[in-house]
Write an enzyme that holds these catalytic residues in place. Structure first.
Site, PDB file in Angstrom:
ATOM      1  CB  THR A 117      -0.897   0.025   1.247  1.00 35.56           C
ATOM      2  OG1 THR A 117      -1.526   1.304   1.349  1.00 35.56           O
ATOM      3  CG2 THR A 117      -0.118  -0.197   2.531  1.00 35.56           C
ATOM      4  CE1 TYR A 139      -3.804  -2.298   4.835  1.00 41.97           C
ATOM      5  CE2 TYR A 139      -3.617  -0.014   4.104  1.00 41.97           C
ATOM      6  CZ  TYR A 139      -3.788  -1.355   3.819  1.00 41.97           C
ATOM      7  OH  TYR A 139      -3.925  -1.758   2.518  1.00 41.97           O
TER       8      TYR A 139
END
Ligand code: UDP
Length: 325
Positions: A117, A139
């Site tokens: 990501t 995350y």
């Protein structure tokens, strides 16, 4: 025909990848605990239910299917939740990936494409793959850790990997057969569509005092079909022993929250009801890709990632129900 184990194949991006794999003549075997995905989204190959942290189940599935490679999508991916419950993200995303890599190594499976990501970069203007990590939340931190783990497994065990750092993924497949559905939904485009079509109350705009032209956050949106196309190219690249391991997948063009809301209203022909709300913890001001390495190395470019294309395809899926039973 190759057999590809798709972790997270019941999820939004994983299910689109399965569809593309099947179209390309491969067999996608989904490995998913169906905690955030949908059984009904697994339509293009078998579903093997299991958790990434369950080593014996993984061993069993790898022995049964003997996949040529793994596409590893399965992860928790909600920034707000990651900020509130970091342990959950480290255990699931990092612990689960470690279990998967160990099981693959033991089974002699040497190729993996990993969903990373742009959240690994944190607050950063147009990052390239060489930009230093500075994640703002667990995350991004968990994905950065797995990238590091892949480098160590490559050095020690010859595991070949490609990591794709996704910017914001949007849209649905051209037939509107599968799409983006989370429960609860937290993503901007599906929420805006639901608000505009009366399926929920007004959308909250998280933060209107960012240092951007209209005060709202800017994101680089990529069509899910473009994104999965990069994964198929990544599999070929691994097969050809390509030298690079990490690629940004974005268009290099950013849109603000207000611009997205405006476009959803435009395509639907009705305004999106919205209210201004405080900033969401863990959000970066702007995340826009600053690299064309994927074009150079993989010949990948985003072909369907204009805002109207992505929003229209998402709306087509919502108009067909926009969910799974
Ligand atoms: N956003 C918003 N309201 C919402 C959901 C999202 O204003 O109800 C904003 C969010 O703060 C971010 C952008 O929309 O700036 C995209 O958020 P999303 O959750 O879709 O993706 P993320 O960038 O977190 O991966």
């Amino acid at each position: 025909m190759a057999t590809i184990l798709v972790t997270g194949g019941a999820g939004y991006i994983g299910s689109h990848a399965c569809k593309a794999l099947k179209k390309a003549g491969h067999l996608p075997v989904t490995y998913d605990n169906v905690s955030t995905g949908w059984r009904d989204a697994v339509r293009f190959g078998p579903l093997e239910e299991g958790d990434l942290t369950d080593r014996s189940r993984l061993d069993q599935v790898l022995a049964e299917w003997k996949p040529d490679a793994v596409l590893h999508f399965a992860a928790l991916s909600n920034v707000g939740e990651a900020t509130r419950k970091p342990g959950l993200y480290w255990r699931n995303n990092v612990g689960g990936s470690l279990t998967l890599l160990e099981a693959m190594t033991a089974a002699g499976i040497a190729k993996i494409v990993f969903s990373s990501t742009c959240a690994v970069y944190g607050e950063c203007d147009r990052p390239a793959e060489t930009t230093t990590f500075s994640p703002l939340n667990a995350y991004g931190g968990s994905k950065a850790a797995v990238e590091r783990m892949l480098a160590d497994f490559r050095a020690a065990h010859g595991l070949r990997s490609v990591s794709f750092r996704y910017f914001n993924v949007a849209g649905a497949d051209a037939e509107a057969e599968i799409g983006e559905a989370h429960d609860p939904e937290t993503h901007l485009i599906p929420l805006a569509i639901q608000a505009a079509t009366g399926r929920r109350d007004a959308l909250s705009v998280f933060g209107t005092d960012y240092d951007t032209p209209d005060g709202t956050c800017i994101r680089d949106y990529v069509h899910v079909e473009d994104l999965v196309d990069a994964h198929l190219r990544g599999l070929d690249y691994l097969g050809a022993d390509g030298a690079e391991t990490t690629f940004n997948l974005g268009t290099g063009r950013g849109f603000s929250v207000r611009e997205v809301i405006c476009e959803v209203g435009e395509v639907l022909g009705t305004a999106v009801p919205h209210v201004e709300a405080p900033r969401r913890i863990g959000d970066a001001t702007a995340l826009v890709s600053g690299s064309d390495l994927a074009l150079k190395e993989l010949g990948w470019r985003a072909e369907r990632s204009t805002l109207p294309q992505m929003i229209s395809s998402a709306i087509a899926w919502h108009q067909k129900g926009g969910g799974y039973s």
